[in-house]
Design an enzyme around this catalytic site. Structure first.
Site, PDB file in Angstrom:
ATOM      1  N   ARG A   1      -5.548  -4.723  21.166  1.00 30.18           N
ATOM      2  CA  ARG A   1      -4.930  -6.033  20.957  1.00 30.18           C
ATOM      3  C   ARG A   1      -3.978  -6.451  22.066  1.00 30.18           C
ATOM      4  O   ARG A   1      -3.948  -7.619  22.454  1.00 30.18           O
ATOM      5  CB  ARG A   1      -4.161  -6.006  19.636  1.00 30.18           C
ATOM      6  CG  ARG A   1      -5.094  -5.890  18.490  1.00 30.18           C
ATOM      7  CD  ARG A   1      -4.392  -5.702  17.183  1.00 30.18           C
ATOM      8  NE  ARG A   1      -5.404  -5.643  16.146  1.00 30.18           N
ATOM      9  CZ  ARG A   1      -5.148  -5.443  14.863  1.00 30.18           C
ATOM     10  NH1 ARG A   1      -3.904  -5.280  14.461  1.00 30.18           N
ATOM     11  NH2 ARG A   1      -6.121  -5.407  13.995  1.00 30.18           N
TER      12      ARG A   1
ATOM     13  N   SER B   1      -9.347 -12.113  11.610  1.00 32.17           N
ATOM     14  CA  SER B   1      -9.421 -10.661  11.772  1.00 32.17           C
ATOM     15  C   SER B   1     -10.065 -10.199  13.079  1.00 32.17           C
ATOM     16  O   SER B   1     -11.012 -10.788  13.584  1.00 32.17           O
ATOM     17  CB  SER B   1     -10.228 -10.089  10.617  1.00 32.17           C
ATOM     18  OG  SER B   1     -10.570  -8.758  10.887  1.00 32.17           O
TER      19      SER B   1
ATOM     20  N   HIS C   1      -1.054 -10.414  17.967  1.00 32.74           N
ATOM     21  CA  HIS C   1      -2.485 -10.286  17.684  1.00 32.74           C
ATOM     22  C   HIS C   1      -3.259 -11.377  18.421  1.00 32.74           C
ATOM     23  O   HIS C   1      -2.896 -12.548  18.342  1.00 32.74           O
ATOM     24  CB  HIS C   1      -2.708 -10.408  16.173  1.00 32.74           C
ATOM     25  CG  HIS C   1      -4.051  -9.946  15.740  1.00 32.74           C
ATOM     26  ND1 HIS C   1      -5.212 -10.566  16.121  1.00 32.74           N
ATOM     27  CD2 HIS C   1      -4.428  -8.900  14.960  1.00 32.74           C
ATOM     28  CE1 HIS C   1      -6.244  -9.922  15.590  1.00 32.74           C
ATOM     29  NE2 HIS C   1      -5.795  -8.905  14.887  1.00 32.74           N
TER      30      HIS C   1
ATOM     31  N   HIS D   1       2.320 -10.387  14.789  1.00 31.57           N
ATOM     32  CA  HIS D   1       1.485  -9.870  13.712  1.00 31.57           C
ATOM     33  C   HIS D   1       2.007  -8.602  13.062  1.00 31.57           C
ATOM     34  O   HIS D   1       1.949  -8.451  11.858  1.00 31.57           O
ATOM     35  CB  HIS D   1       0.100  -9.602  14.292  1.00 31.57           C
ATOM     36  CG  HIS D   1      -0.870  -9.004  13.327  1.00 31.57           C
ATOM     37  ND1 HIS D   1      -1.277  -9.653  12.193  1.00 31.57           N
ATOM     38  CD2 HIS D   1      -1.515  -7.817  13.317  1.00 31.57           C
ATOM     39  CE1 HIS D   1      -2.141  -8.888  11.527  1.00 31.57           C
ATOM     40  NE2 HIS D   1      -2.293  -7.777  12.175  1.00 31.57           N
TER      41      HIS D   1
ATOM     42  N   ARG E   1      -0.481  -0.783  18.027  1.00 29.55           N
ATOM     43  CA  ARG E   1      -1.295  -0.230  16.938  1.00 29.55           C
ATOM     44  C   ARG E   1      -2.741  -0.664  17.098  1.00 29.55           C
ATOM     45  O   ARG E   1      -3.025  -1.807  17.447  1.00 29.55           O
ATOM     46  CB  ARG E   1      -0.774  -0.739  15.596  1.00 29.55           C
ATOM     47  CG  ARG E   1      -1.650  -0.337  14.439  1.00 29.55           C
ATOM     48  CD  ARG E   1      -1.053  -0.750  13.123  1.00 29.55           C
ATOM     49  NE  ARG E   1      -1.074  -2.177  12.881  1.00 29.55           N
ATOM     50  CZ  ARG E   1      -2.141  -2.857  12.440  1.00 29.55           C
ATOM     51  NH1 ARG E   1      -3.288  -2.245  12.233  1.00 29.55           N
ATOM     52  NH2 ARG E   1      -2.057  -4.149  12.221  1.00 29.55           N
TER      53      ARG E   1
ATOM     54  N   LEU F   1       0.829  -1.205   0.000  1.00 34.62           N
ATOM     55  CA  LEU F   1       0.000   0.000   0.000  1.00 34.62           C
ATOM     56  C   LEU F   1       0.859   1.248   0.000  1.00 34.62           C
ATOM     57  O   LEU F   1       0.630   2.174  -0.790  1.00 34.62           O
ATOM     58  CB  LEU F   1      -0.907  -0.004   1.230  1.00 34.62           C
ATOM     59  CG  LEU F   1      -2.049  -1.012   1.177  1.00 34.62           C
ATOM     60  CD1 LEU F   1      -2.863  -0.931   2.450  1.00 34.62           C
ATOM     61  CD2 LEU F   1      -2.942  -0.758  -0.029  1.00 34.62           C
TER      62      LEU F   1
HETATM   63  C1  LIG Z   1      -2.882 -11.161   8.056  1.00 36.72           C
HETATM   64  C2  LIG Z   1      -2.834  -9.680   8.244  1.00 36.72           C
HETATM   65  C3  LIG Z   1      -4.005  -8.945   8.287  1.00 36.72           C
HETATM   66  C4  LIG Z   1      -3.984  -7.570   8.459  1.00 36.72           C
HETATM   67  N1  LIG Z   1      -5.160  -6.882   8.509  1.00 36.72           N
HETATM   68  C5  LIG Z   1      -5.131  -5.535   8.658  1.00 36.72           C
HETATM   69  C6  LIG Z   1      -6.339  -4.784   8.670  1.00 36.72           C
HETATM   70  O1  LIG Z   1      -7.433  -5.320   8.565  1.00 36.72           O
HETATM   71  N2  LIG Z   1      -6.260  -3.454   8.805  1.00 36.72           N
HETATM   72  C7  LIG Z   1      -5.060  -2.803   8.923  1.00 36.72           C
HETATM   73  O2  LIG Z   1      -5.059  -1.586   9.009  1.00 36.72           O
HETATM   74  N3  LIG Z   1      -3.914  -3.493   8.882  1.00 36.72           N
HETATM   75  C8  LIG Z   1      -3.905  -4.833   8.765  1.00 36.72           C
HETATM   76  N4  LIG Z   1      -2.722  -5.528   8.740  1.00 36.72           N
HETATM   77  C9  LIG Z   1      -1.446  -4.796   8.706  1.00 36.72           C
HETATM   78  C10 LIG Z   1      -1.186  -4.251   7.304  1.00 36.72           C
HETATM   79  O3  LIG Z   1      -1.657  -5.157   6.343  1.00 36.72           O
HETATM   80  C11 LIG Z   1       0.276  -3.975   7.019  1.00 36.72           C
HETATM   81  O4  LIG Z   1       0.851  -3.305   8.070  1.00 36.72           O
HETATM   82  C12 LIG Z   1       0.418  -3.129   5.765  1.00 36.72           C
HETATM   83  O5  LIG Z   1      -0.314  -3.662   4.705  1.00 36.72           O
HETATM   84  C13 LIG Z   1       1.860  -2.955   5.381  1.00 36.72           C
HETATM   85  O6  LIG Z   1       1.930  -2.282   4.145  1.00 36.72           O
HETATM   86  P1  LIG Z   1       3.309  -1.799   3.564  1.00 36.72           P
HETATM   87  O7  LIG Z   1       3.010  -1.127   2.286  1.00 36.72           O
HETATM   88  O8  LIG Z   1       4.042  -1.035   4.593  1.00 36.72           O
HETATM   89  O9  LIG Z   1       4.152  -3.134   3.332  1.00 36.72           O
HETATM   90  P2  LIG Z   1       3.850  -4.492   2.512  1.00 36.72           P
HETATM   91  O10 LIG Z   1       2.503  -4.569   1.993  1.00 36.72           O
HETATM   92  O11 LIG Z   1       4.350  -5.591   3.376  1.00 36.72           O
HETATM   93  O12 LIG Z   1       4.774  -4.379   1.253  1.00 36.72           O
HETATM   94  C14 LIG Z   1       6.143  -4.583   1.303  1.00 36.72           C
HETATM   95  C15 LIG Z   1       6.688  -4.469  -0.089  1.00 36.72           C
HETATM   96  O13 LIG Z   1       8.105  -4.418  -0.026  1.00 36.72           O
HETATM   97  C16 LIG Z   1       8.665  -5.367  -0.899  1.00 36.72           C
HETATM   98  N5  LIG Z   1       9.914  -5.791  -0.268  1.00 36.72           N
HETATM   99  C17 LIG Z   1      10.121  -6.191   1.006  1.00 36.72           C
HETATM  100  N6  LIG Z   1      11.421  -6.417   1.204  1.00 36.72           N
HETATM  101  C18 LIG Z   1      12.056  -6.161   0.049  1.00 36.72           C
HETATM  102  C19 LIG Z   1      13.388  -6.208  -0.371  1.00 36.72           C
HETATM  103  N7  LIG Z   1      14.380  -6.541   0.461  1.00 36.72           N
HETATM  104  N8  LIG Z   1      13.660  -5.897  -1.659  1.00 36.72           N
HETATM  105  C20 LIG Z   1      12.683  -5.540  -2.527  1.00 36.72           C
HETATM  106  N9  LIG Z   1      11.401  -5.454  -2.170  1.00 36.72           N
HETATM  107  C21 LIG Z   1      11.093  -5.768  -0.899  1.00 36.72           C
HETATM  108  C22 LIG Z   1       7.646  -6.443  -1.063  1.00 36.72           C
HETATM  109  O14 LIG Z   1       7.824  -7.085  -2.296  1.00 36.72           O
HETATM  110  C23 LIG Z   1       6.363  -5.622  -1.021  1.00 36.72           C
HETATM  111  O15 LIG Z   1       6.104  -5.118  -2.303  1.00 36.72           O
HETATM  112  C24 LIG Z   1      -2.742  -6.910   8.592  1.00 36.72           C
HETATM  113  C25 LIG Z   1      -1.565  -7.644   8.553  1.00 36.72           C
HETATM  114  C26 LIG Z   1      -1.595  -9.020   8.436  1.00 36.72           C
HETATM  115  C27 LIG Z   1      -0.325  -9.778   8.523  1.00 36.72           C
END
Ligand SMILES: Cc1cc2nc3c(=O)[nH]c(=O)nc-3n(C[C@H](O)[C@H](O)[C@H](O)COP(=O)(O)OP(=O)(O)OC[C@H]3O[C@@H](n4cnc5c(N)ncnc54)[C@H](O)[C@@H]3O)c2cc1C
Ligand code: FES
Lengths: 250, 638
Positions: free
Chosen positions: B331, B285, B267, B402, B436, B44
């Site tokens: 949580r 969830s 979680h 989590h 969080r 995201l």
């Molecule tokens: C099962 C689950 C359910 C969840 N539900 C919720 C919810 O309902 N509501 C809420 O607010 N939050 C929720 N969360 C938390 C939330 O989903 C995450 O915190 C959030 O989506 C993280 O987004 P991000 O963009 O920071 O990272 P991510 O979506 O983890 O993206 C990381 C990106 O970095 C890339 N990457 C990583 N390391 C490297 C590297 N070394 N080299 C190149 N690329 C790399 C990956 O390919 C990916 O594209 C949930 C988490 C989990 C685990």
């Protein structure tokens, strides 16, 4: 908890340009509560310990949502269970002494990279051709200023659930990507926000799809049967109608 | 002790963000395309940032280790995303979302950032709806909301139990639109292995091409890390298998401070561990606590199947102890209480480490169809994994690692301590303090990507005179060499123990000593053991295959090597923080009724660590936290 002994016939291929072949592995004492991928983990740990190359397979969430995993298991994309990705398939659905044949999703447009790993970048290119609403960040109106009937929103959601795993392509005798492409087209076509670009979108995406070398649809319904998210062939009908309309109006 | 300046703008809290935007320097539209921006990660935060900066006219290079941007772990988020829209007219406001987040984080986050997040929240929903995200709606066509933990209003927007999927597909579509427009170049299956710093400024990255094994260099005027959280340090967690600390850790080794690594979220509602072979844990969830009630048997060692335990013999312990928030306490509280009940011998299931999450009362009241429409995919997922039907029997759940509240330290601009290196989403430490609230990570990731960085990055670009740098610069060559050397070293060990075996050993140790409850003795023990595991890893790990090919074992080995260093910092941070706050529960520091006891006199600061070498003690930097708008109080959810 019962344990299973299995014979695996797994497709091994070093890279895109090398020929591949099936290798046989014995899986002993697999817990029936393990997932299919956890069973492969166990085999891979053993292979690694013996100094052999583990079986390469793509996976990430292991919750059936990221669309990364997938293989053809005993002739069926994602294995025997309906609406279930390979990572959500559990070993309790197999019997002791079963032989399991595991091979990659195959099609010209999604070539094998190694073992069970394939290259699905064609999907990204089809989406880039028009699978979106062209709204710039910051220009959106207040969210409730545009009402979306609940049933339309839910219909959109049903199509939008596609995880882009390519099982539909692997299952189709023509290697068609129509289920994947039409799911995105329907998702946006049933929502009011998607209307302005609706016809332009379908033309661009269908052309991109053809350019990637995916085949045509001849109503086999194999894609729907293989889809882990239950995406319906009705999406393809909508896409065809819109494509026809677009060609009439331009 | 070095003190950090977060560069918080002047003025009253409510005006800081608009003052900032007005005062910040801008880059002329025609000049923007002269600047290349690297975005690592397409979750995201990364997708939103890459798409928006490209729309503004910057040349964006977007990198992901996945085969497609849409696979990022954000896709798995289930329950929802918060926004202070007050559509339910139940007393919500920017101020209340701000307040709930500060309180939920147990007064360990930065007021100015949290307020900005609350201000931006409403725009995020507008943006996502315009992209076609099919949020849940009422029959009238208006958007629907539900409640999440730690709040008493309904401000959570959702798309069944697949909110993250729908939001990420929205951000991905925005990203692909800019790929088509030629403003974003996409690099998939590239793992970032180093940050390149020239004259103290971040100027590029080194990646490994996962298909060919080639080490590649990319130069830019700024580098944005949006690489997600590090909870996989525990081996078993709800995160996707590939989630890692590698990008953040290697940036840390190049000078970026790591803040609050010990703040990890456990979680409360996950499917319990069931076997040795297990590779990950699955979240159920938090939204389920809207309709599911948590209980254990009233007496110990009651091993009857849950549905045979009569109503009068059940203890709905969250409702009993926290009547005003009930099952929807935050949580950290829920997890600790579940653990406490199981430690007392009241747990259920084959291991005794599980409690019930029971929907029978809601199904009776609302009907199975209503429950199905809210949680269908979650119930299906539960049945697929456990073989038990939650429409008929209560779910059995237990807490699991989590989310990472800690992350690279950033100032108000989201810039790390290395100029030109920005950190977004879960990878930074910024908004959630020590705990969080549910549905706030999606909000923060999208806020950072769509709205914060597009305002703060131009201020940096316009305010710096950046020299021309190409990948021929010796710093790139040196970093490439270091990366190759490390890979060769891993392949050359040819030991006897697998990468996963080391990961599991580290994870179990951390879960035991630095998980839901921590104490001085356990942490000290872990600090002794981690370097031993690390040493054994570098002497005895086996990594098959070669470097010039797709080699998944090699990829994992690199990540586990980093976890083995990072895990030690996590424990050091936990040991130094002699207080309990949010997810960091030090057993020595509790109130008489067993709640977390903060020590504001000594620990009201962000602890950000500087790297001094793998076996050298890190340097602690402090960012003092001041609370001008919300008085520092003991949290109460009773
Ligand atoms: C099962 C689950 C359910 C969840 N539900 C919720 C919810 O309902 N509501 C809420 O607010 N939050 C929720 N969360 C938390 C939330 O989903 C995450 O915190 C959030 O989506 C993280 O987004 P991000 O963009 O920071 O990272 P991510 O979506 O983890 O993206 C990381 C990106 O970095 C890339 N990457 C990583 N390391 C490297 C590297 N070394 N080299 C190149 N690329 C790399 C990956 O390919 C990916 O594209 C949930 C988490 C989990 C685990
Ligand atoms: S691993 Fe994500 S869908 Fe199977």
């Amino acid at each position: 908890m019962s344990k299973l002994d299995l014979t695996l016939k797994v497709w091994r291929q070093k890279d895109a340009n090398s020929p591949g072949k099936f290798e046989i592995y014995l899986a002993r004492g697999i817990d029936e509560d393990a997932s299919f991928l956890e069973m492969l983990d166990v085999i891979n740990e053993e292979l690694t310990q013996k100094g052999q190359d583990p079986i390469a397979f793509d996976h990430d969430c292991r919750e059936g949502i990221c669309g990364t995993c997938g293989a053809v298991v005993n002739g069926r994309a994602h294995g025997p269970l309906k609406t279930t990705t390979l990572c959500q398939l559990h070993m309790r659905h197999f019997k002791n002494n079963d032989t399991i044949v595991i091979e990659p999703f195959r099609s010209r447009a999604i070539p094998v990279v190694r073992d069970l790993v394939i290259d699905r970048s064609a999907f990204d290119r089809v989406i880039a051709a028009g699978g979106y609403i062209s709204v710039r960040t910051g220009s959106a109106p207040e969210a409730n200023s545009m009402l979306v009937p609940k049933q339309d929103s839910e219909k959109g959601f049903d199509s939008a659930q596609c995880i882009g795993c390519a099982a539909c392509v692997a299952a189709c005798p023509n290697a068609s990507a129509m289920l994947f492409v039409s799911a995105k087209i329907s998702h946006l076509a049933v929502l009011p926000q998607g209307q302005p670009e609706r016809l332009k979108r379908v033309v661009k995406m269908v052309h991109a799809m053809d350019k990637e070398g995916f085949g045509n649809c001849s109503n086999e319904y194999e894609c729907e049967a293989a889809c882990p998210k239950g995406i319906k062939v009705a999406n393809i009908n909508l896409m065809n109608r819109d494509f026809f309309k677009a060609n009439l109006t331009t | 002790m070095p003190v950090l300046d977060a560069k918080i703008p002047e003025g009253p809290l409510e005006e800081k963000w608009s003052n900032y935007k007005f005062k910040s320097k801008l880059v002329n539209p025609t000049n923007r395309r002269k600047h290349t921006i690297i975005v690592v990660g397409t979750g995201l935060a990364g997708s939103a940032a890459a798409a928006t900066l490209a729309e503004q006219g910057y040349q964006v290079k977007a990198f992901t280790m996945h085969d497609s941007p849409r696979r990022a772990h954000s896709i798995a988020a289930q329950g929802g995303i918060n926004a202070a829209k007050n559509y339910c007219n139940d007393g919500d406001s920017v101020r209340r979302l701000f307040y709930d987040t500060i309180k939920g984080g147990d007064f360990r986050s930065r007021e100015a950032n949290v307020h900005r997040l609350a201000e931006i929240s409403a725009n995020i929903i507008d943006q996502c709806v315009a992209q076609g995200v099919p949020f849940a709606r009422e029959y009238s066509g208006y958007l629907e909301n539900r409640s999440f933990g730690g709040t008493q209003v309904s401000r959570t927007f959702y798309a069944k139990g697949q909110t993250g999927q729908q939001l990420l597909l929205g951000a991905y579509s925005a990203l692909m639109k800019e790929v088509d427009n030629g403003n974003v170049t996409l690099y998939t299956r590239r793992e970032m292995v180093d940050l390149v710093v020239i004259d103290g400024i971040a100027r590029g990255i080194i990646v490994r091409n996962e298909i060919t094994g080639k080490i590649e260099s990319y130069a830019a005027d700024a580098v944005l890390l949006a690489t997600g959280g590090y909870t996989n340090v525990f081996f078993l967690s709800t995160n996707a298998m590939g989630c890692n600390v590698t990008a953040a850790w290697r940036a840390h080794k190049k000078g970026a401070l790591f803040a609050n690594p010990c703040y990890t979220q456990i979680h409360p509602t996950c499917i319990p561990v069931h076997g040795e072979y297990q590779s990950k844990l699955t979240l159920m969830s938090e939204s389920l606590r809207n309709d599911g009630r948590v209980w254990v048997p009233k007496v110990k060692e009651d091993r009857r199947p849950p549905h045979l335990i009569p109503e009068a013999e059940r203890d709905y312990f969250l409702e009993r102890k926290y009547p005003s928030f009930g099952n929807l306490v935050p949580r950290d509280l829920a997890s600790r209480n579940v653990k406490e009940q199981c430690d007392q011998g009241k747990g259920l299931g084959s291991t005794g480490f599980a409690v019930c999450l029971d929907f029978s009362e809601s199904i009776k009241r609302l009907g199975a169809d209503v429950i199905r429409s809210r949680y269908e995919n979650l119930f299906e997922m539960y049945e697929k994994i456990t073989g038990s039907d939650p429409y008929k029997e209560p779910m059995l759940i237990y807490p699991a690692p989590h989310y990472a509240m800690g992350g690279l330290w950033v100032d108000y601009d989201l810039m790390s301590t290395v100029p030109g290196l920005f950190v977004l989403g879960e990878a930074n430490f910024s908004d959630h303090g020590a705990n969080r609230l549910g549905a706030s990570a999606l909000m923060q990731g999208l806020a950072d990507g769509y709205f914060v960085i597009p305002s703060t990055l131009p201020n940096y670009i316009a305010g710096s005179s950046l020299s021309q740098v190409t990948t021929d610069h010796p710093a790139f060559k040196q970093a490439e060499e270091d990366a190759s050397k490390k890979i060769k070293q891993l392949l050359g060990i040819k030991g006897k123990k697998t990468v996963d075996a080391f990961h599991r050993e580290l994870g179990l140790l951390l879960w035991d000593k630095c998980g839901m409850a921590r104490n001085e003795e356990g942490l000290t023990e872990a600090l002794k053991k981690i370097p031993e595991i690390r040493q054994e890893f570098w002497e005895n790990v086996t990594v098959s295959g070669s470097e010039g090919e797709l080699n998944q074992t090699l990829e994992r080995a690199g990540r586990v090597a980093d976890f083995l260093e990072f895990g030690e910092l996590m424990v050091q941070d936990a040991l130094h923080r002699r207080e309990s706050c949010g997810g960091h529960f030090r057993e020595e520091c509790q109130t008489p009724d067993g709640e977390a006891a903060r020590n504001d006199d000594q620990f009201c600061y962000v602890g950000a660590w500087g790297f001094n070498g793998v076996d050298a003690a890190p340097t602690l930097h402090k960012e003092p936290l001041t609370f001008e708008s919300v008085p520092l109080t003991q949290r109460s959810y009773r």
